[in-house]
Scaffold this motif. Structure first.
Motif, PDB file in Angstrom:
ATOM      1  N   THR A 181      -8.261   1.105   4.640  1.00  0.00           N
ATOM      2  CA  THR A 181      -9.466   0.739   3.902  1.00  0.00           C
ATOM      3  C   THR A 181      -9.191  -0.432   2.961  1.00  0.00           C
ATOM      4  N   ILE A 182     -10.251  -1.029   2.474  1.00  0.00           N
ATOM      5  CA  ILE A 182     -10.131  -2.117   1.502  1.00  0.00           C
ATOM      6  C   ILE A 182      -9.402  -1.632   0.253  1.00  0.00           C
ATOM      7  N   THR A 207      -6.069  -3.403  -1.239  1.00  0.00           N
ATOM      8  CA  THR A 207      -5.988  -4.003  -2.574  1.00  0.00           C
ATOM      9  C   THR A 207      -4.876  -3.396  -3.415  1.00  0.00           C
ATOM     10  N   ARG A 211       0.608  -7.616   1.805  1.00  0.00           N
ATOM     11  CA  ARG A 211      -0.603  -8.072   2.495  1.00  0.00           C
ATOM     12  C   ARG A 211      -0.289  -9.195   3.471  1.00  0.00           C
TER      13      ARG A 211
END
Length: 51
Positions: A2-3, A7, A14
C-alpha cells in the motif's frame, strides 16, 4: 503493498524497489504498447527540435 507501507520505507528502499520493478519488466515477455498521446508528444518534440 500500500501507499502507507511505501511511505514508511526509506528513500533508498523505495529506489531499490523501483529498480526491481523496472528490472522485472525487462525479464518478462510482455509487450507494452505506448499510448497514442505518447506518439503525439514525441512527434511534436521531434518537430520542435528540427525547427
Amino acid at each position: 503493498m500500500t501507499i502507507t507501507e511505501i511511505t514508511k520505507m526509506s528513500a533508498a528502499e523505495r529506489l531499490q524497489t523501483m529498480e526491481a520493478i523496472w528490472d522485472s519488466f525487462s525479464h518478462d515477455q510482455i509487450e507494452v504498447k505506448s499510448p497514442e498521446w505518447h506518439k503525439d508528444i514525441l512527434s511534436e518534440r521531434k518537430k520542435n527540435r528540427a525547427g
